[in-house]
Design an enzyme around this catalytic site. Structure first.
Site, PDB file in Angstrom:
ATOM      1  N   ARG A  18      -6.814   9.800  27.523  1.00 11.37           N
ATOM      2  CA  ARG A  18      -7.767   9.103  28.550  1.00 11.37           C
ATOM      3  C   ARG A  18      -8.693   9.893  29.008  1.00 11.37           C
ATOM      4  O   ARG A  18      -8.727  11.150  28.925  1.00 11.37           O
ATOM      5  CB  ARG A  18      -6.833   8.298  29.788  1.00 11.37           C
ATOM      6  CG  ARG A  18      -5.995   9.578  30.557  1.00 11.37           C
ATOM      7  CD  ARG A  18      -4.927   8.836  31.423  1.00 11.37           C
ATOM      8  NE  ARG A  18      -3.857   9.579  31.655  1.00 11.37           N
ATOM      9  CZ  ARG A  18      -2.615   9.165  32.344  1.00 11.37           C
ATOM     10  NH1 ARG A  18      -2.629   7.922  32.671  1.00 11.37           N
ATOM     11  NH2 ARG A  18      -1.576   9.896  32.506  1.00 11.37           N
ATOM     12  N   ASN A  93      -9.737  20.300  26.406  1.00  8.02           N
ATOM     13  CA  ASN A  93      -9.759  19.490  27.687  1.00  8.02           C
ATOM     14  C   ASN A  93      -8.782  19.289  28.317  1.00  8.02           C
ATOM     15  O   ASN A  93      -8.867  19.010  29.841  1.00  8.02           O
ATOM     16  CB  ASN A  93     -10.431  18.154  27.280  1.00  8.02           C
ATOM     17  CG  ASN A  93     -10.241  17.071  28.377  1.00  8.02           C
ATOM     18  OD1 ASN A  93     -11.188  17.096  29.134  1.00  8.02           O
ATOM     19  ND2 ASN A  93      -9.278  16.073  28.369  1.00  8.02           N
ATOM     20  N   TYR A 162      -8.092  25.137  41.800  1.00  6.23           N
ATOM     21  CA  TYR A 162      -8.849  24.441  40.808  1.00  6.23           C
ATOM     22  C   TYR A 162     -10.014  25.315  40.470  1.00  6.23           C
ATOM     23  O   TYR A 162     -10.276  25.403  39.210  1.00  6.23           O
ATOM     24  CB  TYR A 162      -9.002  23.289  41.043  1.00  6.23           C
ATOM     25  CG  TYR A 162      -9.758  22.442  40.110  1.00  6.23           C
ATOM     26  CD1 TYR A 162      -8.652  21.874  38.719  1.00  6.23           C
ATOM     27  CD2 TYR A 162     -10.989  21.979  39.969  1.00  6.23           C
ATOM     28  CE1 TYR A 162      -9.539  21.278  37.699  1.00  6.23           C
ATOM     29  CE2 TYR A 162     -11.404  21.189  38.908  1.00  6.23           C
ATOM     30  CZ  TYR A 162     -10.797  20.809  37.981  1.00  6.23           C
ATOM     31  OH  TYR A 162     -11.481  20.207  36.771  1.00  6.23           O
ATOM     32  N   VAL A 197     -16.852  12.978  37.829  1.00  4.54           N
ATOM     33  CA  VAL A 197     -16.932  11.634  37.156  1.00  4.54           C
ATOM     34  C   VAL A 197     -15.676  11.050  37.560  1.00  4.54           C
ATOM     35  O   VAL A 197     -14.455  11.575  38.273  1.00  4.54           O
ATOM     36  CB  VAL A 197     -16.626  12.052  35.688  1.00  4.54           C
ATOM     37  CG1 VAL A 197     -16.706  10.854  34.827  1.00  4.54           C
ATOM     38  CG2 VAL A 197     -17.831  12.992  35.071  1.00  4.54           C
ATOM     39  N   THR A 209      -9.295  14.691  49.445  1.00  2.94           N
ATOM     40  CA  THR A 209     -10.092  15.429  50.517  1.00  2.94           C
ATOM     41  C   THR A 209     -10.475  14.780  51.877  1.00  2.94           C
ATOM     42  O   THR A 209     -10.415  15.176  52.711  1.00  2.94           O
ATOM     43  CB  THR A 209     -11.561  15.865  49.846  1.00  2.94           C
ATOM     44  OG1 THR A 209     -12.211  14.590  49.109  1.00  2.94           O
ATOM     45  CG2 THR A 209     -11.329  17.023  48.620  1.00  2.94           C
TER      46      THR A 209
END
Length: 268
Positions: A18, A93, A162, A197, A209
């Protein structure tokens, strides 16, 4: 004349069930490639592969893969080569994102990101090289495309871990390109820095956040990203997918060891 056409290419996309992975696999199939989607999510991955094939976008298959498992990588690449008849492109990915303030750093969650985002990418490069280099199971060279993030180029709150892992992906890309060249593997290695995105991961970041009090709402978090982006919008899956098709194609035949920002200018 350069071509973005991928007819005859054999492509393996991790995290392909996905989001960005599915988008890149779909775009590459539409450009003529045969694609193998690799993911830990078997049901969704098989459905995505079936949808790509049913829509006439080229052939697509699925293989289950935990990118942190070396043995599973070996099996997945062997399966891809056998099913597709070769391997020309690997898209690393698969990734995870944990939102947390530095004062709340959770070692277990940081370790999980390091394993998936960094180790997973390293193992993807390892097995791509072994298959594509002279004498490998595919043996005709090719391209590796690693997915970094705009987070590697900006300072955004609550994503230090991250950002660190995605910065590592950038460095891995450049070292891998150099090793491939020095050792004559014939494999180009590049990475993409996607902007934000509105995939499941992107929406999660906006919600979390704002939940930490950094923004008044998820909408305000998105607005802050857009405000930092000269193009004035969020990224779309197709923006990233088109860049991946370019890097996989002969149009990028002399593009090697670089990070391509596809972020609307956010990370400039």
């Amino acid at each position: 004349m350069s071509s973005f056409e991928l007819s005859g290419r054999k492509v393996l996309v991790t995290g392909g069930a996905r989001g960005l992975g599915a988008g890149m696999a779909t775009a590459m199939a539409a450009a003529g490639a045969s694609v193998m989607l690799a993911d830990v999510t078997k049901d969704i991955g098989e459905q995505t592969a079936a949808t790509i094939t049913a829509n006439g976008g080229g052939s697509a298959g699925f293989v289950e893969l935990d990118v942190t498992d070396d043995a599973q990588w070996e099996t997945a690449v062997a399966h891809t080569v056998a099913e597709l008849g070769g391997l020309d492109v690997v898209v690393n990915n698969a990734g995870i994102e944990v939102t947390q303030l530095l004062v709340d750093t959770d070692p277990d969650e940081i370790t999980a990101m390091l394993r998936v985002n960094v180790l997973g990418t390293m193992l993807g490069i390892k097995h791509a090289f072994r298959a594509m280099r002279p004498g490998g199971a595919a043996g005709s060279g090719g391209a590796v495309i690693n997915i970094s993030s705009v987070a590697a180029t900006i300072a955004f709150p609550a994503i230090a871990g991250y950002s660190g892992t995605k910065s590592a992906v950038d460095r891995l890309t450049r070292v891998a390109a150099m090793e491939s060249g020095k050792l004559g593997y014939g494999v180009r290695v590049n990475c993409i820095y996607p902007g934000l995105v509105a995939t499941d991961m992107g929406v999660k970041l906006a919600v979390e956040t704002s939940g930490l009090g950094l923004f008044e709402s998820p909408e305000a978090a998105v607005g802050a990203v857009v405000e930092l982006t000269p193009s004035g919008r969020l990224g779309e899956v197709s923006d990233i997918a088109d860049a991946a098709v370019f890097l996989a194609s002969d149009a990028a035949r002399f593009v090697n060891g670089v990070g391509l920002p596809v972020d609307g200018g956010m990370g400039m």
